[in-house]
Motif scaffolding. Structure first.
Motif, mmCIF file in Angstrom:
data_model
loop_
_atom_site.group_PDB
_atom_site.id
_atom_site.type_symbol
_atom_site.label_atom_id
_atom_site.label_comp_id
_atom_site.label_asym_id
_atom_site.label_seq_id
_atom_site.Cartn_x
_atom_site.Cartn_y
_atom_site.Cartn_z
ATOM 1 N N ASP A 56 0.832 -1.294 0.041
ATOM 2 C CA ASP A 56 0.015 0.091 0.099
ATOM 3 C C ASP A 56 0.912 1.225 0.067
ATOM 4 O OD1 ASP A 56 -2.631 0.971 -0.087
ATOM 5 O OD2 ASP A 56 -2.517 1.588 2.099
ATOM 6 N N GLN A 57 1.814 1.301 -0.805
ATOM 7 C CA GLN A 57 2.957 2.437 -0.762
ATOM 8 C C GLN A 57 2.560 3.125 -2.100
ATOM 9 O OE1 GLN A 57 6.854 0.673 -0.444
ATOM 10 N NE2 GLN A 57 6.486 0.370 2.041
ATOM 11 N N GLN A 58 2.572 4.304 -1.946
ATOM 12 C CA GLN A 58 2.419 5.324 -3.314
ATOM 13 C C GLN A 58 3.702 5.160 -3.839
ATOM 14 O OE1 GLN A 58 -0.341 7.043 -3.662
ATOM 15 N NE2 GLN A 58 0.275 7.507 -5.514
ATOM 16 N N CYS A 59 3.473 4.772 -5.386
ATOM 17 C CA CYS A 59 4.627 4.786 -6.459
ATOM 18 C C CYS A 59 4.328 5.583 -7.469
ATOM 19 C CB CYS A 59 4.727 3.490 -6.904
ATOM 20 S SG CYS A 59 4.928 2.050 -5.619
ATOM 21 N N ALA A 60 5.426 5.759 -8.311
ATOM 22 C CA ALA A 60 5.453 6.529 -9.534
ATOM 23 C C ALA A 60 6.542 5.864 -10.718
ATOM 24 C CB ALA A 60 5.737 8.133 -9.468
ATOM 25 N N VAL A 112 9.104 16.157 -14.202
ATOM 26 C CA VAL A 112 8.271 15.593 -13.565
ATOM 27 C C VAL A 112 9.034 14.838 -12.400
ATOM 28 C CG1 VAL A 112 6.682 13.725 -13.581
ATOM 29 C CG2 VAL A 112 6.649 15.364 -15.417
ATOM 30 N N ALA A 113 10.084 14.146 -12.807
ATOM 31 C CA ALA A 113 10.777 13.242 -11.657
ATOM 32 C C ALA A 113 11.319 14.018 -10.972
ATOM 33 C CB ALA A 113 11.841 12.535 -12.598
ATOM 34 N N LYS A 114 11.887 15.184 -10.927
ATOM 35 C CA LYS A 114 12.376 16.167 -9.666
ATOM 36 C C LYS A 114 11.318 16.505 -8.861
ATOM 37 C CE LYS A 114 15.176 20.496 -9.517
ATOM 38 N NZ LYS A 114 14.222 21.190 -8.577
ATOM 39 N N TYR A 122 5.734 9.618 -2.016
ATOM 40 C CA TYR A 122 6.150 8.765 -2.752
ATOM 41 C C TYR A 122 7.136 7.965 -1.948
ATOM 42 C CZ TYR A 122 3.470 10.717 -6.473
ATOM 43 O OH TYR A 122 2.320 11.470 -7.204
ATOM 44 N N HIS A 123 6.870 6.357 -1.872
ATOM 45 C CA HIS A 123 7.805 5.467 -1.128
ATOM 46 C C HIS A 123 8.770 4.732 -2.319
ATOM 47 C CE1 HIS A 123 4.778 5.511 1.690
ATOM 48 N NE2 HIS A 123 5.679 5.308 2.545
ATOM 49 N N LEU A 124 8.122 4.880 -3.450
ATOM 50 C CA LEU A 124 9.200 4.335 -4.695
ATOM 51 C C LEU A 124 8.853 5.080 -6.269
ATOM 52 C CD1 LEU A 124 10.970 2.065 -5.875
ATOM 53 C CD2 LEU A 124 9.088 0.758 -6.528
ATOM 54 N N ILE A 125 9.972 5.538 -6.715
ATOM 55 C CA ILE A 125 10.022 5.977 -8.053
ATOM 56 C C ILE A 125 10.900 4.992 -8.805
ATOM 57 C CG2 ILE A 125 10.599 8.062 -9.167
ATOM 58 C CD1 ILE A 125 9.999 9.729 -6.531
ATOM 59 N N VAL A 126 10.185 4.688 -10.022
ATOM 60 C CA VAL A 126 10.860 3.842 -11.072
ATOM 61 C C VAL A 126 11.359 5.121 -12.222
ATOM 62 C CG1 VAL A 126 10.916 2.327 -12.754
ATOM 63 C CG2 VAL A 126 9.971 1.897 -10.591
ATOM 64 N N LEU A 127 12.529 5.414 -12.525
ATOM 65 C CA LEU A 127 12.930 6.243 -13.602
ATOM 66 C C LEU A 127 13.389 5.364 -14.771
ATOM 67 C CD1 LEU A 127 14.906 8.758 -11.340
ATOM 68 C CD2 LEU A 127 12.600 8.900 -12.235
ATOM 69 N N ASP A 128 12.729 4.858 -15.502
ATOM 70 C CA ASP A 128 12.807 3.895 -16.509
ATOM 71 C C ASP A 128 13.256 4.341 -17.830
ATOM 72 O OD1 ASP A 128 12.405 1.144 -17.564
ATOM 73 O OD2 ASP A 128 10.435 1.751 -18.624
ATOM 74 N N GLU A 129 14.589 3.782 -18.016
ATOM 75 C CA GLU A 129 15.244 3.954 -19.258
ATOM 76 C C GLU A 129 16.091 5.526 -19.086
ATOM 77 O OE1 GLU A 129 12.711 2.762 -22.419
ATOM 78 O OE2 GLU A 129 13.632 0.733 -22.485
ATOM 79 N N MET A 130 16.096 6.047 -17.766
ATOM 80 C CA MET A 130 16.523 7.179 -17.757
ATOM 81 C C MET A 130 18.169 7.324 -18.015
ATOM 82 S SD MET A 130 16.986 9.676 -14.177
ATOM 83 C CE MET A 130 16.541 11.285 -14.500
ATOM 84 N N SER A 131 18.810 6.258 -18.038
ATOM 85 C CA SER A 131 20.391 6.236 -18.111
ATOM 86 C C SER A 131 20.682 6.672 -19.377
ATOM 87 C CB SER A 131 20.802 4.783 -17.720
ATOM 88 O OG SER A 131 20.748 4.045 -18.696
ATOM 89 N N GLU A 146 22.273 15.479 -7.380
ATOM 90 C CA GLU A 146 21.828 16.224 -6.214
ATOM 91 C C GLU A 146 20.348 15.870 -5.723
ATOM 92 O OE1 GLU A 146 23.992 18.063 -4.207
ATOM 93 O OE2 GLU A 146 25.349 17.013 -5.641
ATOM 94 N N ALA A 147 19.517 15.873 -6.577
ATOM 95 C CA ALA A 147 18.300 15.585 -6.270
ATOM 96 C C ALA A 147 17.903 14.282 -5.413
ATOM 97 C CB ALA A 147 17.291 15.803 -7.366
ATOM 98 N N LEU A 148 18.736 13.113 -6.028
ATOM 99 C CA LEU A 148 18.681 12.032 -5.360
ATOM 100 C C LEU A 148 19.219 11.996 -3.825
ATOM 101 C CD1 LEU A 148 19.703 9.792 -8.189
ATOM 102 C CD2 LEU A 148 17.363 9.695 -7.282
ATOM 103 N N LYS A 149 20.360 12.820 -3.792
ATOM 104 C CA LYS A 149 20.733 12.993 -2.687
ATOM 105 C C LYS A 149 19.785 13.910 -1.565
ATOM 106 C CE LYS A 149 25.497 13.334 -3.559
ATOM 107 N NZ LYS A 149 26.849 14.093 -3.682
ATOM 108 N N ARG A 150 19.136 14.607 -1.851
ATOM 109 C CA ARG A 150 18.138 15.514 -1.318
ATOM 110 C C ARG A 150 16.447 14.932 -1.031
ATOM 111 N NH1 ARG A 150 20.023 19.583 -4.769
ATOM 112 N NH2 ARG A 150 18.036 19.672 -5.545
#
Length: 197
Positions: A56-60, A112-114, A122-131, A146-150
């Motif tokens: 029951d965690q919020q995801c994106a 959007v991701a930022k 949000y508990h889980l965020i999937v950044l699909d094919e971002m690399s 930096e956004a990931l660290k914060r």
């Protein structure tokens, strides 16, 4: 192996595992990178997302490349009340053949991701094919790092793609590499619903 030998071996193994479990006391979100040239990176990410939704965690999900057709995972998850799904790409770069349009799509997806990375709901965020966005020079990895660290301390993030920027690998908690030993497509088997998309 005798029953006694097996029991002895399993007891020793349990002691080792229990010791490792007792040392793992930190509670926080993790950054997972799923990379490599093998099939299954996005599938692994969506499997993990299913676990999160099960709790029951919020995801994106933000998909940076896929966009030409609705994938099976999107069709399955799209109506889930705890999931926001953003298809931001226009398809694979060799199909779009429009660098400026691809850069604009990547930057829009990053905005959007930022916003999601700043949202503690949000508990889980999937950044699909971002690399791929870093590989092709569509995005600078440093603002992402930096956004990931914060991000909120409890928030988990999964990034998928064949290659990963070194700066992302330096801050990742878990890195898994999916290797390609054989692929049906190279054997002449057409991509099919439920397997490739």
């Amino acid at each position: 192996m005798s029953d006694a030998s097996h029991l002895n071996r399993m007891q020793r193994k349990k002691e080792v595992v229990d010791e490792r479990i007792s040392r793992a006391t930190e509670e926080r979100g993790v950054l997972i990178l799923l990379k490599g040239n093998g099939k299954g990176k996005s599938s692994s990410a969506f499997g993990t997302m299913a676990r999160s939704l099960g709790h029951d965690q919020q995801c994106a999900v933000i998909q940076f490349i896929k966009g030409r057709r609705e994938t099976g995972e999107y069709l399955f998850f799209r109506d889930h009340p705890k999931l926001d799904w953003h298809i931001m790409g226009h398809g694979f770069t060799w199909e779009t053949q429009d660098r400026e349009r691809d850069i604009e799509a990547a930057q829009a997806a990053w905005l959007v991701a930022k916003g999601l990375l700043e949202n503690p709901a949000y508990h889980l965020i999937v950044l699909d094919e971002m690399s791929y966005m870093f590989k092709y020079g569509y995005l600078d990895p440093e603002p992402v790092v930096e956004a990931l660290k914060r991000r909120p301390a409890h928030q988990n993030v999964i990034i998928t793609g064949r290659t990963m920027a070194q700066s992302l690998q330096e801050i990742a908690d878990t890195i898994s590499t999916v290797q390609d030993e054989r692929h049906a497509f190279r054997g002449g088997v057409k991509a099919q619903q439920g397997i490739e998309y």
